[in-house]
Design a protein around this motif. Structure first.
Motif, short mmCIF file in Angstrom:
data_model
loop_
_atom_site.label_atom_id
_atom_site.label_comp_id
_atom_site.label_asym_id
_atom_site.label_seq_id
_atom_site.Cartn_x
_atom_site.Cartn_y
_atom_site.Cartn_z
N ALA A 250 0.80 -1.22 0.00
CA ALA A 250 0.00 0.00 0.00
C ALA A 250 0.84 1.27 0.00
O ALA A 250 0.30 2.35 -0.26
CB ALA A 250 -0.93 0.00 1.21
N LEU A 251 2.12 1.17 0.28
CA LEU A 251 2.92 2.38 0.43
C LEU A 251 2.88 3.28 -0.81
O LEU A 251 2.60 4.48 -0.70
CB LEU A 251 4.37 2.02 0.78
CG LEU A 251 5.33 3.20 0.95
CD1 LEU A 251 4.81 4.21 1.96
CD2 LEU A 251 6.71 2.71 1.33
N LEU A 252 3.17 2.73 -1.97
CA LEU A 252 3.20 3.58 -3.17
C LEU A 252 1.82 4.17 -3.49
O LEU A 252 1.72 5.38 -3.75
CB LEU A 252 3.76 2.81 -4.37
CG LEU A 252 5.28 2.68 -4.39
CD1 LEU A 252 5.73 1.78 -5.53
CD2 LEU A 252 5.94 4.03 -4.49
N GLY B 13 -0.43 17.89 -3.50
CA GLY B 13 0.55 18.41 -4.45
C GLY B 13 1.96 18.01 -4.10
O GLY B 13 2.90 18.27 -4.85
N TYR B 14 2.15 17.41 -2.93
CA TYR B 14 3.47 16.95 -2.50
C TYR B 14 3.29 16.00 -1.31
O TYR B 14 2.18 15.82 -0.81
CB TYR B 14 4.36 18.13 -2.13
CG TYR B 14 4.03 18.82 -0.82
CD1 TYR B 14 2.83 19.52 -0.64
CD2 TYR B 14 4.92 18.79 0.24
CE1 TYR B 14 2.54 20.15 0.55
CE2 TYR B 14 4.63 19.43 1.44
CZ TYR B 14 3.44 20.11 1.58
OH TYR B 14 3.15 20.73 2.76
N TYR C 273 13.53 7.92 -3.15
CA TYR C 273 14.01 7.15 -4.31
C TYR C 273 13.29 7.57 -5.59
O TYR C 273 13.90 7.71 -6.65
CB TYR C 273 13.80 5.65 -4.06
CG TYR C 273 14.21 4.79 -5.22
CD1 TYR C 273 15.56 4.50 -5.45
CD2 TYR C 273 13.26 4.29 -6.12
CE1 TYR C 273 15.94 3.72 -6.54
CE2 TYR C 273 13.64 3.51 -7.20
CZ TYR C 273 14.98 3.23 -7.40
OH TYR C 273 15.36 2.48 -8.48
N TYR C 274 11.98 7.77 -5.48
CA TYR C 274 11.19 8.10 -6.67
C TYR C 274 11.17 9.61 -6.89
O TYR C 274 10.65 10.35 -6.06
CB TYR C 274 9.76 7.57 -6.54
CG TYR C 274 9.70 6.07 -6.58
CD1 TYR C 274 9.75 5.39 -7.80
CD2 TYR C 274 9.60 5.32 -5.42
CE1 TYR C 274 9.71 4.00 -7.85
CE2 TYR C 274 9.56 3.93 -5.45
CZ TYR C 274 9.61 3.28 -6.67
OH TYR C 274 9.57 1.93 -6.71
N HIS C 275 11.70 10.04 -8.03
CA HIS C 275 11.72 11.47 -8.34
C HIS C 275 10.31 12.04 -8.45
O HIS C 275 10.12 13.25 -8.34
CB HIS C 275 12.48 11.73 -9.64
CG HIS C 275 13.92 11.38 -9.54
ND1 HIS C 275 14.79 12.09 -8.75
CD2 HIS C 275 14.66 10.40 -10.10
CE1 HIS C 275 16.00 11.56 -8.83
NE2 HIS C 275 15.94 10.52 -9.65
N HIS C 276 9.37 11.15 -8.71
CA HIS C 276 7.99 11.60 -8.88
C HIS C 276 7.45 12.32 -7.64
O HIS C 276 6.66 13.26 -7.75
CB HIS C 276 7.11 10.40 -9.21
CG HIS C 276 5.65 10.71 -9.23
ND1 HIS C 276 5.06 11.42 -10.24
CD2 HIS C 276 4.67 10.43 -8.33
CE1 HIS C 276 3.76 11.56 -9.98
NE2 HIS C 276 3.50 10.97 -8.83
N PHE C 277 7.90 11.88 -6.47
CA PHE C 277 7.35 12.44 -5.24
C PHE C 277 8.05 13.75 -4.88
O PHE C 277 9.25 13.81 -4.71
CB PHE C 277 7.45 11.45 -4.08
CG PHE C 277 6.65 10.20 -4.33
CD1 PHE C 277 5.28 10.28 -4.55
CD2 PHE C 277 7.25 8.96 -4.35
CE1 PHE C 277 4.54 9.14 -4.79
CE2 PHE C 277 6.52 7.82 -4.60
CZ PHE C 277 5.15 7.91 -4.82
#
Ligand code: FES
Length: 145
Positions: free
Chosen positions: A18-20, A31-32, A58-62
């Motif tokens: 569920a984390l992602l 928005g963040y 790790y994920y640039h998306h966040f």
């Protein structure tokens, strides 16, 4: 934020991995991903703070700070590249340098046959975006500020 997190936790309750999805929903809502959300998420999922922090960073998306500008995601995946997304991304970067928007690459928005495609603020999808269409969209964003 706590009320938003409670709603998001309820949505993903008992869901493995569920984390992602929680992080995506939180970023979509705010928005963040605020720094103080990490410990709350870790507690809810019975993970360590370090594990949650590791995934967020790790994920640039966040994003870890509130977006103060519009975010334009330009699809840079194969099908959109074949239809000119590289030129579109370069063109979009000019708007970024002018301080109008943040431009981020994204890898497929699900409209592969009608690219190049962009998404604005994670909500508005636009297909077959020419340079002039992009400029018109940026003009609309500017007018809506
Ligand atoms: S390749 Fe761009 S939307 Fe799929």
């Amino acid at each position: 934020m706590n009320a938003i997190l409670k709603t998001i936790f309820a949505k993903h309750q008992d869901r493995p991995g569920a984390l992602l999805p929680i992080l995506h929903d939180l970023q979509h809502a705010l928005g963040y991903v605020p720094d103080d959300a990490g410990p709350l998420i870790a507690k809810e999922l019975n993970l360590s703070r370090a594990e949650v922090h590791g995934v967020i960073t790790y994920y640039h998306h966040f994003r870890r700070t509130p977006p103060d500008r519009h975010v334009v995601q330009v699809c840079c995946a194969e099908a959109c590249q074949a239809n000119g997304s590289e030129a579109l991304a370069a063109h979009a970067a000019k708007h970024m340098r002018n301080g109008e928007v943040d431009v981020e690459p994204v890898y497929c928005l699900g409209l592969c046959s009608i690219g190049p495609n962009i998404q604005i603020d994670e909500t508005e999808l636009h297909a077959q975006v020419t340079l002039s269409k992009f400029d018109a969209l940026m003009q609309e964003l500017g007018d809506g500020k």
